[in-house]
Design an enzyme around this catalytic site. Sequence first.
Site, PDB file in Angstrom:
ATOM      1  N   THR B 516       5.538 -54.267  78.771  1.00  0.00           N
ATOM      2  CA  THR B 516       6.793 -55.024  78.841  1.00  0.00           C
ATOM      3  C   THR B 516       7.867 -54.341  77.991  1.00  0.00           C
ATOM      4  OG1 THR B 516       5.739 -57.074  79.505  1.00  0.00           O
ATOM      5  CG2 THR B 516       7.740 -57.346  78.282  1.00  0.00           C
ATOM      6  N   HIS B 517       7.567 -53.089  77.577  1.00  0.00           N
ATOM      7  CA  HIS B 517       8.410 -52.421  76.598  1.00  0.00           C
ATOM      8  C   HIS B 517       9.527 -51.614  77.247  1.00  0.00           C
ATOM      9  CE1 HIS B 517       4.186 -52.437  74.650  1.00  0.00           C
ATOM     10  NE2 HIS B 517       4.726 -53.634  74.610  1.00  0.00           N
ATOM     11  N   VAL B 518      10.551 -52.294  77.715  1.00  0.00           N
ATOM     12  CA  VAL B 518      11.736 -51.568  78.159  1.00  0.00           C
ATOM     13  C   VAL B 518      12.699 -51.479  76.982  1.00  0.00           C
ATOM     14  CG1 VAL B 518      11.524 -52.136  80.594  1.00  0.00           C
ATOM     15  CG2 VAL B 518      12.823 -53.653  79.102  1.00  0.00           C
TER      16      VAL B 518
END
Lengths: 243, 587
Positions: B516-518
Site C-alpha cells: 500500500t506504499h505509494v
Amino acid sequence: MATTTLSRRIFLKQVAASSGALAVGAGTVVSPAAAADAAPASPAPAPEVAAGYESLSPAEAAFVEALVNVMCPADNLTPNGVDCGLADYIDRQLAGAFGRGDRLYRQGPWRSGKPQLGYQLPLTPEQFFKTGVATAQAACTARLNKHFEDLSPEDANAFLLEVAAGKVDDARVPLAQWFNELVYPLFTQACFADPMYGGNRGKVFWKLIGYPGLPAFHTKNMVEFRGKPFPGALDPKSIQDFS
Amino acid sequence: MATKLPKRNVVIIGGGLTAALVARQLTAKGVDVLVLERGGDHRGSAAQKIPNQRDELRWGVHNNLVQDWAVETFSLRHSRKDRSLPVRRMEAFLPGEGMGGAGNHWNGQSWRWSEYDPTLRTRLETRYGKNAIPAEMTIQDWGVTYAELEPYHDLFERLFGISGKAGNIKGVIQAGGNPFEAPRSREYPQPPLEMTEAGVIFSAAAEKLGYKPFPMAAANSPAAYTNPDGMKLAPCQYCGHCERFICEANAKGTPQVLLYPMLLQRKGFELRLHSHVLDISYDRKAKRATGVRYLDLQTAEEYEQPAEVVVVAAFPMASTRLLLQARIGEPYDPRTGKGVVGRNFCYQLMSHTPAFYEDRWINPFLASGSSQTVIDEFNGDNFDHQGLGFFGGGYIYANVTNGRPIGSRLVPPGTPRWGTKWKQADADWYAHAFQYSVHGSNYPHRENYLDLDPDYRDAYGQPLLRMTYNFRDNDYRMSEYVTKKAHEVAIASGATLVSPPNPRRGDFDARQYQTTHVTGGTIMGADPKTSVVSPHLQHWDAQNLFVVGASVYAHNSGYNPTGPLAALALRLGDDLAGYIERPRRLS
C-alpha cells in the site's frame, strides 16, 4: 470497555474449551492429507444456507453445479463441489452485494483497455458471470455437441482448461478473463471462506488443509507449537461457532 | 451554497496517523485542532469484534475497510501516449477510510529508513560519481537529514510501543539487530516478537551465507504496554489478522487505539467524521489557504470551514489531488520536467519465492503481521551497485504474516489449479511452506507522475486522480538481482522444493496487490523549482498550507514507509506550534 472484556472472556472460554478437547488427540496428530488417504471423505454435512438458488436460473445452475463438481470432484479428500456448498456460495455472491457491483466504480465512458488496468465492462459481476456461462455453454455445444453438464468429467475438465488458457475464443465475450478473474476467484472463495457464506460446508476445506479458523493463539501456543502440528487445526472454528 | 462556519486555528484534512500525530503535538501546546475525516469510527464495529473480525472474505478479499472504489477511484495508464481508464476495483494498494485511516489495517511493519535515504542523490553521486544517476531517474535530496528526524522516530516508537532489536545504537553495531540500521539513540521500547518457524529456518540459511538476520521491528505488541500518554496496548495473539483487518485484541499500534481516544479527551481537539473535503479554498492574491470546503456525508450539507492553517494529511493520492484541484503549485509536466505537483510518484516492487518443507511445520496461521525475520544486505545502497546497472534494492525476509486460507495457500509450481491433485497439494503443503520475499524500492522516473483525469469523475463530480505509471528498466533489474539473492537463501535452507526465482516482470498491474506504499506527488525539498513543500513541509507558495504523509517522500525506498512519515508528522506538529505563535516562512 465492559463489553470488550466480556466478549473477550467468552472468546477465551470457548478457545479453552476447544483446546482442552483437542489436547487428548494431540499426541497422535497426523497430517490431514495422510488421514484423507486412509479413508473416504465423510458424507456431506447439512447445508449452512437455506436450499434454493437466489440468482441462478435452472440452466445456469446446471452449468455451475457441473463446473464445481469438475473443479472439486468427490474423492477421498472432500465430497463433490455441490455437496461442499460451492454452487450455493457462488449463487449467494452473485445475488448479493458483490454480484450487484458493490465497491466497483461503474461510471462511464466505458472503454476496453489493457488487462493490467482491470475490469472495464459495463456489466455487473452477476451479469458478467451469466453472460460468460451462456457463452461458454454455447461454445461447448458448438465444439462438443453436448451441454457442458452432459460432458464426461474428463471432457468437462479439458474444456475448462481450454477456457482458462484462452483457447475458447468468442468474438464478444472475453471467456479467459471471465474464468480467470471471476469464476476462479469465486471457486477458491467458495472452498475457503467462512462456511456462513454457503461454501466450505462443515469447514471441509479448513479441515483438509489444517486451518484452525477463528481462535486466537497467544504467545504460549506460538512458542509451544512452533515447528509442531497444531492441535486446533484438526477442529477448526467458524464464525457460527462463536456467534 | 456552502454554509460558512466559524474560523478555526488549525484544520487537518484526513483523520489518519499523521493527522493524529500533528494534533498530539499541537493540542499539547494548547493549539486547537479540527480534523476532517471522510469515514466513521470503527471501534466496536463488526470489523473490530470477534467473531466477524476474523472474516477473511469480508475484510481480506472484499476489502471492506478500504476506500470505496464505487465512490472514488484512480485512473491509470502506463504511458502518457496511452488513454487512461479508471481502475474500477483497485487491488494494487489499499487506502484506508475512517478514524485512523490506513493506520488501522496495516501489518505493523515499522522501519526507520537508512541514514542516507533523505540525502540519496548526494549519497549516490558521492559513491558512484556525478553522472552515475540516469537523467530520467529524478532522485533528489529531501532537504532534511536523518539526524534531525531521529528524536521524532524515537518518540513515535515510544508512542506505538514498537518491538524490535536495535542494530546500531549511537554508531555502535549491536549483535542480533540490523547492522545497516541508521544510528538510534537507544534500544526499541519493547523486545522482538516471538520468531516463527519460518524465521528459524530463514535465520539458519541466512547465517550460513554470511548474512545477519534480525527480527523485523513491529507495532504488534509482544506484551501489555503503556505508552508515555498512558495509552495501552494488549499482547499480540498471533492470530494472523493484521493487514486489511482491525486488531480485535487492541494489540496493534494504531491511531484508533493509541491516539484518537486520547485526543478526543483533550481540550481544543475536534474530530468531524463523515466529512469529505472537496476543496482547499485558496486566495491566489494573498497566497493563503483560507480554509476548506467539505461535504457532510450524513446530511449532504456542504460547509466552508475557514482556518488560520490548513494541513493536508490524507493518503498520498488524495493529498496530491487536492492540490491539483485547488491549483496550488504548478502541476508537473513530464515533457519539460518542470512543475512540481504530481512529481516523483512511486510505488514498490515485491517478489516472492515459495519454498516447501515436507518435514517442517510452518503453521502460517501462528503469526502476526510483523513477526518476520529479515536480512538487509541487499536493500537501498547497503551494497555496491558499481556495474550492476541499477540503483536501489530491497529487504529479504521469511514472509509469514498469516495463514488465511483464501489468500495464503502455497502449492508447488506445476500443481493444477483445481481438481483432486490441487486439493491434495493444498492439504500437503498449506502448513509446510512459506515465501522468501523481497520488499523492493522504486526510485522516481521522469515519466511516472500524477495529474487530474480529463474524462473520469468521482461520485462528487470531481476529476479522478490519474496515474501515469509503469515499472522501468531500473526496477526490473533491481528485482531480478535481489530476487536471485532471496532464492539463494531459500536454496541454502535445505527446502524439499524451492520455486524458481520469480522477479517482478511485466507492466504495473492494478489487479495485483504488492504494497500500500505509494509515495510522492507533493514532495519535499530545498528547491521550490523541484518540490511542493519545504523541508519543514510548508507549501512554497502558500505559507499557511502544510502537507504531511508519504506524498512528501522524494523517492520510495525498499522499506515500509510508516516510520519516516510518523517522524515528519511529529516534527511538523512542533513546527506548527511555533508557526501559530509567529506565522512566517519556517527555516
